[in-house]
Design a protein around this motif. Structure first.
Motif, PDB file in Angstrom:
ATOM      1  N   MET A   1      21.490  35.026  62.780  1.00  0.00           N
ATOM      2  CA  MET A   1      21.730  33.968  63.761  1.00  0.00           C
ATOM      3  C   MET A   1      22.336  32.748  63.070  1.00  0.00           C
ATOM      4  N   ASP A   2      23.130  31.996  63.813  1.00  0.00           N
ATOM      5  CA  ASP A   2      23.772  30.816  63.241  1.00  0.00           C
ATOM      6  C   ASP A   2      22.748  29.751  62.862  1.00  0.00           C
ATOM      7  N   SER A   3      21.733  29.588  63.699  1.00  0.00           N
ATOM      8  CA  SER A   3      20.706  28.586  63.422  1.00  0.00           C
ATOM      9  C   SER A   3      19.428  28.965  64.150  1.00  0.00           C
TER      10      SER A   3
ATOM     11  N   GLY B   1      20.140  28.752  58.504  1.00  0.00           N
ATOM     12  CA  GLY B   1      21.412  29.240  58.989  1.00  0.00           C
ATOM     13  C   GLY B   1      21.582  30.712  58.667  1.00  0.00           C
ATOM     14  N   LYS B   2      22.742  31.254  59.014  1.00  0.00           N
ATOM     15  CA  LYS B   2      23.018  32.671  58.754  1.00  0.00           C
ATOM     16  C   LYS B   2      23.044  32.927  57.250  1.00  0.00           C
ATOM     17  N   GLY B   3      22.384  34.054  56.837  1.00  0.00           N
ATOM     18  CA  GLY B   3      22.370  34.376  55.416  1.00  0.00           C
ATOM     19  C   GLY B   3      21.046  34.976  54.983  1.00  0.00           C
TER      20      GLY B   3
ATOM     21  N   VAL C   1       9.092  35.361  62.582  1.00  0.00           N
ATOM     22  CA  VAL C   1       8.743  34.657  63.816  1.00  0.00           C
ATOM     23  C   VAL C   1       9.719  33.497  64.044  1.00  0.00           C
ATOM     24  N   LYS C   2      10.145  33.322  65.299  1.00  0.00           N
ATOM     25  CA  LYS C   2      11.047  32.231  65.689  1.00  0.00           C
ATOM     26  C   LYS C   2      10.271  31.182  66.482  1.00  0.00           C
TER      27      LYS C   2
END
Length: 419
Positions: free
Chosen positions: A310-312, A340-342, A367-368
């Motif tokens: 995901m981007d963020s 960030g993505k990575g 977890v988000k």
């Protein structure tokens, strides 16, 4: 001086496998005997095949007087077969055994007991089977009864004894009738913790007076506490013979069910979903005393790596440590942070002297926003924690899943005299 010399012994059995509709019933056996008597062939649907099985294969070792020798290995490794050969219960197929001295064996619960006789009568019967005179038995009789703790039931037929009472009495007879060589199988596991402690102490005392002990047990702590040498058997072969701690370290390294690391090279092959994918999960032990297995002293680091697609997103890791039966021992989570993505990494430390001996699994969850699980990898890692004790005379299973060393003080207070 060698009191036991084993030279190239092997034990061979033939196992019959019957293929067909019938089972091994009385009717089947009568029919088979009649066919053999009249020279008739077996029906085609009752073909019997013969399989060779080597319970022991080319075993060699020497045991010196006064040695305390542990014997370890999986079930079916040949340990009990070896003890039966040394006890002259069965003969080896090939090879020879030389024994110098009187042997007392405790291989099964109630070995040498007559169920209809009382405890008192069985002491004399069992002692006679061990080659003792009536006067020798009488001289040790009170000590045997006291050690076994069966005085209340001494004139009760032993068929009414519990398995624990059987073992206590059988061990007491074997230990007190002055054998030069004492052979003990896993039967001590039937006894309670107090009896195990007494038995191990008695065997240690016997060894100090020059007697030789052979001790089979799956309780490796008891083997380490009692034995100065150990034999490691696997599939009928003697794999290692030497100093106890070194042999047990080898044994544990071979039987461990550990899976300490899992990794994937690319996101395409890794477990996960469109949001996150697992790159690596690894348990990194800090082994103690140059060992290659984890014991209760061993600190460990659990390292996690995953790809964030995901981007963020605000993410955190949640780690569950579970027993093999599925009970959660503890759950610990990292702080939720924006990523960030990575590639994202995390690490958790489990201190030494925290987990008890046993088998465990580690699961990780990504977890988000602290509330939404994105991916849950169950049983990502599996590992065993072995026992280690120092200065403790009890060798039963330590209770609980955790075994911390908290500060625990005791004080002696002198009471003031009452006026």
């Amino acid at each position: 001086m060698s009191v036991i010399t084993v030279e190239n012994i092997s034990k061979h059995y033939i196992i019959d496998h019957k293929r067909g509709k019938g089972g091994t019933t009385l009717r089947d056996m009568v029919s088979e005997n009649l066919r053999s008597w009249f020279g008739k062939k077996r029906p085609d649907d009752e073909e019997v095949t013969h399989e060779e099985f080597w319970a022991l294969r080319d075993v060699n070792f020497n045991i010196e007087q006064g040695d305390r020798v542990g014997i370890v290995g999986h079930n079916g490794a040949g340990k009990s077969t070896l003890l039966k050969i040394l006890s002259r219960i069965i003969e080896p197929t090939t090879g020879s055994v030389k024994i110098r001295g009187r042997v007392a064996s405790l291989l099964e619960v109630g070995t040498g007991f007559h169920p209809e006789l009382t405890g008192r009568e069985n002491i004399f019967l069992n002692g006679s089977l061990l080659g003792m005179s009536r006067n020798e038995i009488r001289r040790q009789f009170d000590a045997i009864v006291d050690f076994a703790g069966v005085e209340k039931f001494l004139d009760t037929p032993v068929k009414r004894y519990s398995s624990g009472m059987y073992v206590r009495l059988g061990f007491a007879i074997s230990a007190h009738l002055d054998p030069e060589i004492m052979i003990v199988d896993e039967v001590l596991a039937v006894g309670d913790a107090e009896f195990q402690k007494k038995s191990l102490g008695k065997m240690r005392d016997n060894s100090a007076s020059g007697r030789t002990i052979l001790f089979v047990s799956h309780n490796l702590t008891a083997v380490q506490a009692l034995c100065n040498k150990t034999l490691y058997f696997e599939k009928g072969q003697l794999l290692e013979n030497g100093e106890t701690n070194a042999v047990i370290a080898t044994y544990l390294s071979k039987v461990s069910r550990t899976r300490l690391c899992r990794s994937w090279d690319t996101p395409e092959e890794a477990p996960g979903n469109d949001q996150v994918r697992i790159k690596r999960i690894e348990l990194i032990p800090e082994y103690q005393d140059k060992l290659t297995h984890i014991d209760v002293r061993t600190p460990m680091r659990v390292r996690f790596e995953f790809w964030n697609m995901m981007d963020s997103a605000n993410l955190n890791l949640s780690m569950h440590l579970n027993s093999l039966t599925g009970e959660c021992i503890f759950n610990v989570g990292s702080k939720s942070q924006p990523y960030g993505k990575g590639l994202v990494t995390g690490e958790c430390t489990i201190p030494g002297y925290f987990l008890n001996d046993g088998s465990y699994t580690i699961s990780m969850m990504i977890v988000k926003d602290t509330v939404t699980p994105l991916y849950h990898m169950e049983e990502g890692l599996t590992f065993d924690v072995e026992d280690y004790r120092e200065g403790v005379a009890w060798y039963g299973k330590w209770p609980g899943y955790v075994r911390p060393q908290f500060q625990f003080h005791m004080d002696s207070l002198v009471a003031e005299p009452v006026k």
